[in-house]
Design a protein around this motif. Structure first.
Motif, short mmCIF file in Angstrom:
data_model
loop_
_atom_site.label_atom_id
_atom_site.label_comp_id
_atom_site.label_asym_id
_atom_site.label_seq_id
_atom_site.Cartn_x
_atom_site.Cartn_y
_atom_site.Cartn_z
N TRP A 134 0.84 -1.20 0.00
CA TRP A 134 0.00 0.00 0.00
C TRP A 134 0.88 1.26 0.00
CZ3 TRP A 134 -4.64 1.62 -1.09
CH2 TRP A 134 -5.18 2.77 -0.51
N SER A 135 1.94 1.26 0.78
CA SER A 135 2.84 2.41 0.83
C SER A 135 3.48 2.67 -0.53
CB SER A 135 3.93 2.20 1.89
OG SER A 135 3.40 2.13 3.18
N ASN A 136 3.94 1.61 -1.15
CA ASN A 136 4.58 1.76 -2.47
C ASN A 136 3.60 2.31 -3.50
OD1 ASN A 136 6.93 0.72 -1.41
ND2 ASN A 136 6.56 -1.36 -2.15
N PHE A 137 2.37 1.83 -3.45
CA PHE A 137 1.35 2.30 -4.39
C PHE A 137 1.09 3.79 -4.20
CE2 PHE A 137 -3.21 3.16 -5.09
CZ PHE A 137 -3.25 3.02 -6.46
N LEU A 138 0.94 4.21 -2.96
CA LEU A 138 0.65 5.62 -2.69
C LEU A 138 1.78 6.52 -3.17
CD1 LEU A 138 -0.93 5.45 0.90
CD2 LEU A 138 -2.07 5.30 -1.32
N SER A 139 3.00 6.07 -2.99
CA SER A 139 4.14 6.90 -3.42
C SER A 139 4.17 7.07 -4.93
CB SER A 139 5.45 6.29 -2.93
OG SER A 139 5.70 5.04 -3.56
N GLN A 140 3.66 6.10 -5.66
CA GLN A 140 3.67 6.18 -7.12
C GLN A 140 2.60 7.12 -7.66
OE1 GLN A 140 3.88 2.28 -9.10
NE2 GLN A 140 4.68 1.44 -7.18
N LEU A 141 1.67 7.53 -6.82
CA LEU A 141 0.61 8.45 -7.26
C LEU A 141 1.09 9.91 -7.28
CD1 LEU A 141 -2.44 7.04 -5.24
CD2 LEU A 141 -1.85 6.59 -7.62
N ALA A 142 2.23 10.16 -6.71
CA ALA A 142 2.70 11.55 -6.54
C ALA A 142 2.95 12.22 -7.88
CB ALA A 142 3.97 11.56 -5.70
N ASN A 143 2.53 13.48 -7.97
CA ASN A 143 2.82 14.35 -9.12
C ASN A 143 2.32 13.79 -10.44
OD1 ASN A 143 4.28 16.15 -7.37
ND2 ASN A 143 6.02 14.72 -7.49
N LYS A 144 1.20 13.10 -10.40
CA LYS A 144 0.61 12.57 -11.63
C LYS A 144 -0.83 13.03 -11.76
CE LYS A 144 3.42 8.37 -12.02
NZ LYS A 144 4.27 8.57 -10.85
N SER A 169 -1.07 10.35 -1.87
CA SER A 169 0.39 10.31 -2.00
C SER A 169 1.08 11.10 -0.91
CB SER A 169 0.81 10.81 -3.39
OG SER A 169 0.49 12.19 -3.53
N THR A 170 0.43 12.16 -0.43
CA THR A 170 1.05 12.99 0.63
C THR A 170 0.63 12.56 2.02
OG1 THR A 170 -0.77 14.60 0.50
CG2 THR A 170 1.16 14.96 -0.92
N GLY A 171 -0.42 11.72 2.10
CA GLY A 171 -0.93 11.30 3.39
C GLY A 171 -1.71 12.39 4.09
N ALA A 172 -2.10 13.44 3.37
CA ALA A 172 -2.86 14.55 3.95
C ALA A 172 -4.32 14.17 4.09
CB ALA A 172 -2.71 15.80 3.09
N SER A 173 -4.92 14.57 5.20
CA SER A 173 -6.35 14.30 5.40
C SER A 173 -7.16 15.28 4.56
CB SER A 173 -6.72 14.45 6.88
OG SER A 173 -6.04 13.50 7.67
N GLY A 174 -8.26 14.76 3.98
CA GLY A 174 -9.11 15.62 3.17
C GLY A 174 -10.19 14.81 2.49
N THR A 175 -11.14 15.52 1.89
CA THR A 175 -12.28 14.88 1.24
C THR A 175 -12.43 15.41 -0.18
OG1 THR A 175 -13.42 14.57 3.34
CG2 THR A 175 -14.76 14.44 1.35
N VAL A 176 -12.71 14.52 -1.11
CA VAL A 176 -12.97 14.86 -2.50
C VAL A 176 -14.41 14.47 -2.82
CG1 VAL A 176 -12.38 14.36 -4.90
CG2 VAL A 176 -10.56 14.58 -3.20
N TYR A 177 -15.13 15.40 -3.44
CA TYR A 177 -16.54 15.16 -3.75
C TYR A 177 -16.71 14.94 -5.25
CZ TYR A 177 -17.33 16.95 0.94
OH TYR A 177 -17.30 17.15 2.29
N PHE A 178 -17.55 13.95 -5.56
CA PHE A 178 -17.91 13.72 -6.97
C PHE A 178 -19.34 13.23 -7.00
CE2 PHE A 178 -18.45 10.85 -10.64
CZ PHE A 178 -18.22 11.76 -11.66
N GLY A 179 -20.21 13.95 -7.69
CA GLY A 179 -21.62 13.59 -7.72
C GLY A 179 -22.18 13.69 -6.33
N ASN A 180 -22.86 12.66 -5.89
CA ASN A 180 -23.45 12.63 -4.55
C ASN A 180 -22.61 11.83 -3.57
OD1 ASN A 180 -25.75 14.12 -5.41
ND2 ASN A 180 -26.68 12.23 -6.23
N GLU A 181 -21.35 11.59 -3.91
CA GLU A 181 -20.50 10.78 -3.04
C GLU A 181 -19.26 11.56 -2.63
OE1 GLU A 181 -21.50 6.23 -4.23
OE2 GLU A 181 -20.07 7.25 -5.57
N THR A 195 -5.69 5.85 5.33
CA THR A 195 -6.96 5.16 5.07
C THR A 195 -7.76 5.91 4.02
OG1 THR A 195 -7.06 4.31 7.32
CG2 THR A 195 -9.13 4.42 6.12
N LEU A 196 -8.48 5.13 3.19
CA LEU A 196 -9.41 5.71 2.22
C LEU A 196 -10.80 5.15 2.48
CD1 LEU A 196 -10.14 7.27 -0.43
CD2 LEU A 196 -9.54 5.15 -1.66
#
Length: 357
Positions: free
Chosen positions: A21-31, A63-75, A93-94
């Motif tokens: 999981w850690s490796n996957f998250l790091s690969q999401l950076a700057n993309k 990728s940064t491990g920052a807490s936050g929420t992303v909204y799309f549609g009703n979810e 966690t997601l």
């Protein structure tokens, strides 16, 4: 980019799963990404963000491990941390449509691969002590490769690969793994190919890799088979037609390879012991072992009237020839009147071929 893993009810994630999981998250950076989907054993369709801005924002949070929420549609998709993780770092966690702490057992779409207990999450199930299942989180880069032709090339063949973009806005520049910079490339060498597309505003995405292989052609004709191992009988018959005094020189069925005929003519039938037949018929038959070629070679002189020759294969007639130019003399070979050629069709041979010997 895809993360996928399987978990067992009642068992905490292993160190390897935590690191995966850690490796996957790091690969999401700057993309940049066009979409993201969370699915699993109990929901194969899963939840999807089909918006490039929201998908890229979620990738940035993870990728940064920052807490936050992303909204799309009703979810809403929430990134948070749940204490220390099994890898010695905060447990990232997601969750989708859950408690925004990301650590609630009531969350039914949650991924916690770094948990140090059995509460590793679940898709469309309870996320604490969930039943055994697999979960997948896939970020679509918005760049894919269209393949024109087969990915398995025959020797000397080629495959056309074309970049397809569904991210940001063009115009795009392209960078292929083999160094090419055009939208399409023609591949003649086996290998693994990917492409990165970058838009004019700096947004970019990299495709999944496409593997081109070289196919080999192997032809198995089965065991060696000997065809025509049985003898073939060739029979030629000559008959002169007419009244008293009708004459025809004796004909000869010349040897085919493998045969045992008795022809001995070298140059001229007229001077090499020809036999004069009067009002008679003559025939000769030979057997050819393991034939690869069948030849009727007839030496005769059209001495008088009409002579008819019939040709048989295994006792069945496959053709005939009528000589209608009686000369009254024995025509020497150097007159150029012969040889004549007579052809038998394949069907004639096949019809009269005796496969039983």
């Amino acid at each position: 980019m895809t993360w996928s893993d399987s978990f067992i009810q009642g068992q905490a994630p292993t160190t390897a799963q935590c690191q995966n999981w850690s490796n996957f998250l790091s690969q999401l950076a700057n993309k940049s990404f066009a979409s993201v989907t969370l699915s699993g054993t109990f929901d194969q369709t899963g939840k999807t963000i089909a918006d490039a801005t929201a998908a890229t924002a979620l990738a940035n949070l993870l990728s940064t491990g920052a807490s936050g929420t992303v909204y799309f549609g009703n979810e809403y998709w929430t990134v948070s941390t749940c204490g220390s993780g099994a890898c010695g770092t905060p447990s990232i966690t997601l969750s989708v449509n859950g408690n925004q702490s990301g650590c609630d057992c009531g969350d039914t779409y949650a991924v916690r691969p770094q948990a140090n207990n059995a509460n590793w999450g679940g898709v469309n199930t309870t996320s604490c002590s969930a039943v055994s299942q697999s979960m997948t989180l896939e970020f679509n880069s918005g760049v894919s490769i269209l393949v024109s032709g087969s990915t398995s090339m025959c020797p000397g063949g080629s495959v056309v690969l074309t970049a397809s973009t569904a991210i940001c806005s063009g115009p795009y520049s392209y960078s292929w793994s083999n160094g090419a910079t055009t939208e399409s490339i023609t591949v003649t060498t086996p290998g693994t190919y990917s492409v990165t597309a970058t838009s004019s505003d700096g947004c970019s995405g990299t495709s999944a890799a496409v593997t081109i292989t070289a196919s080999t052609v192997n032809v198995n004709a089965g065991d060696d088979v000997t065809i025509c191992s049985d003898p073939v009988q060739l029979l030629a018959t000559g008959t002169s037609a007419g009244g008293a005094g009708v004459q025809v020189n004796k004909l000869c069925l010349y040897d085919a390879p493998g045969g045992s005929g008795n022809c001995s003519f070298v140059n001229d039938l007229c001077t090499e012991g020809a036999e004069l037949l009067v009002n008679a018929s003559y025939s000769q038959s030979i057997t050819v072992l393991n034939p690869v070629e069948l030849r009727y070679l007839l030496y005769y002189s059209p001495y008088a009237f009409v002579s008819t020759f019939t040709f048989k294969l295994n006792g069945q007639q496959i053709g005939s020839f009528v000589e209608t130019n009686p000369t009254g003399t024995c025509t020497p070979a150097d007159y150029g009147q012969y040889p004549r050629t007579m052809s038998f069709t394949r069907d004639q041979f096949m019809t009269n071929w005796n496969t039983g010997g």
